[in-house]
Scaffold this active site. Sequence first.
Site, short mmCIF file in Angstrom:
data_model
loop_
_atom_site.label_atom_id
_atom_site.label_comp_id
_atom_site.label_asym_id
_atom_site.label_seq_id
_atom_site.Cartn_x
_atom_site.Cartn_y
_atom_site.Cartn_z
N GLY A 58 44.08 64.57 93.28
CA GLY A 58 42.98 65.22 93.99
C GLY A 58 41.65 64.62 93.55
O GLY A 58 41.57 63.43 93.22
N ARG A 59 40.62 65.49 93.52
CA ARG A 59 39.27 65.00 93.17
C ARG A 59 39.26 64.32 91.81
O ARG A 59 38.75 63.20 91.65
CB ARG A 59 38.29 66.18 93.18
N ILE A 60 39.80 65.02 90.80
CA ILE A 60 39.73 64.47 89.43
C ILE A 60 40.76 63.35 89.25
O ILE A 60 40.48 62.33 88.61
CB ILE A 60 39.92 65.57 88.37
N ARG B 97 51.67 66.76 95.91
CA ARG B 97 52.55 67.43 96.89
C ARG B 97 52.81 66.52 98.08
O ARG B 97 53.88 66.53 98.67
CB ARG B 97 51.93 68.75 97.32
N SER B 98 51.79 65.71 98.42
CA SER B 98 51.98 64.79 99.55
C SER B 98 51.38 63.44 99.20
O SER B 98 50.45 63.36 98.39
CB SER B 98 51.27 65.36 100.80
N ARG C 197 46.05 72.17 82.97
CA ARG C 197 46.17 73.52 82.41
C ARG C 197 47.38 73.51 81.48
O ARG C 197 48.39 72.83 81.77
CB ARG C 197 46.41 74.56 83.51
N ASP D 290 44.07 68.44 76.05
CA ASP D 290 42.82 69.22 76.11
C ASP D 290 43.11 70.69 76.38
O ASP D 290 42.21 71.52 76.25
CB ASP D 290 41.92 68.66 77.22
N GLU E 54 45.79 79.35 74.93
CA GLU E 54 44.49 79.05 74.32
C GLU E 54 43.78 80.33 73.88
O GLU E 54 43.88 81.34 74.59
CB GLU E 54 43.62 78.31 75.34
N HIS F 83 39.81 72.26 74.96
CA HIS F 83 39.47 72.49 76.37
C HIS F 83 38.00 72.13 76.64
O HIS F 83 37.20 72.98 77.03
CB HIS F 83 39.76 73.95 76.76
#
Length: 330
Positions: free
Chosen positions: A163-165, A185-186, A246, A270, A275, A293
């Site tokens: 995605g974006r990151i 996913r795709s 995550r 991270d 946490e 994090h």
Amino acid sequence: MTPATSHPADASLPEILSVTRLSPLLEPRLRAAFTVHDRVHESDAAAFAAVAPRIRGIAASGDSKVSAELIAQLPALEVISVMGVGYDGIAVEAAKARGITVTHTPDVLNDDVADLALALMLAAARQIPAADRHVRSGAWAEKGALPLARKMSGARVGIVGMGRIGQAIASRAAAFHMAIAYTARSAKPALPYRYLPSPAALAAESDFLVVITPGGAGTRHLIDAEVLAALGRSSPERGILVNVARGSVVDEAALITALEQGVIAGAGLDVFEDEPRVPERLRALPQVVLAPHIGSATTATRQAMADLAYGNLAAHFAGQPLLTPVPECR
Ligand code: NAP
């Protein structure tokens, strides 16, 4: 944690509940525009019961929990603003069912999280924390050079989540002349990277496996013992896992076992399952680089995130279009 009680009530200001320790970059602006009830739901049941019917907004952070039960206790709730891109702790379906909008802060943190991913890859491959300890402790003069580390430039990186990151990580990896593949996913035919259909298939062809999906039920333990075994078999040097997504996305018990048994070579982490508690067995492993994090934790990025989190609340209460609602609420 010592939650404050409410701001002196100004009947003209909308009332909001903060469910997080507010960033100092956000809190003054919120207090100027709203009556803020700071974590009163955790600290004072009677005070919360008194204000709950008037709460119209929630200020949250990426690691906040806003449960369906909490939402049900807030009959006037209209908007939940998350200062963070991940919103896996928010009961979005319960919010949506009531017509409550959830907003987050995408894009403004891409650079920082991608920078940290590359930093953890380099730190784990080149053993930067061990090198620092070697010099600091005097061991360099006493014992001589460190064992040789491994090369990162030109190696194969597999990115779980494009995605974006993920895309920001890929563009940085390209500057290191890395061979870039991904799973998501795709497939993304417009991107110049190789798609593999599962994390295990990707791990089998990666020297570095970098995890950057959302958290939540859909990705829980996506990186399990099977994926780690595939990463370990990917080359004689064995792979390195980096998680900036995550903690829930990686089966932490399986990861610790894989590291202890030498199945994989190392890790850069991270984020963690519970946490800020990090298992002692993980903290004891020298081939693991740990961060608390800090993916988006620079002043510039946290300021941009605070501006966006505030901007969403301000837009909502001004009757203007929201800046960045989550996809489910668009
Ligand atoms: P995004 O643009 O929504 O991208 C998420 C990517 O994950 C997408 O490519 C998506 O696939 C993929 N994905 C989702 N579910 C998947 C699954 N079950 N299997 C494989 N891939 C899956 O999100 P983003 O802005 O890049 O942010 C990603 C996450 O990074 C956030 O949700 C947050 O949890 C984490 N994050 C961490 C920090 C930190 O401090 N460490 C900071 C910011 C964000 P499709 O493209 O096919 O839908």
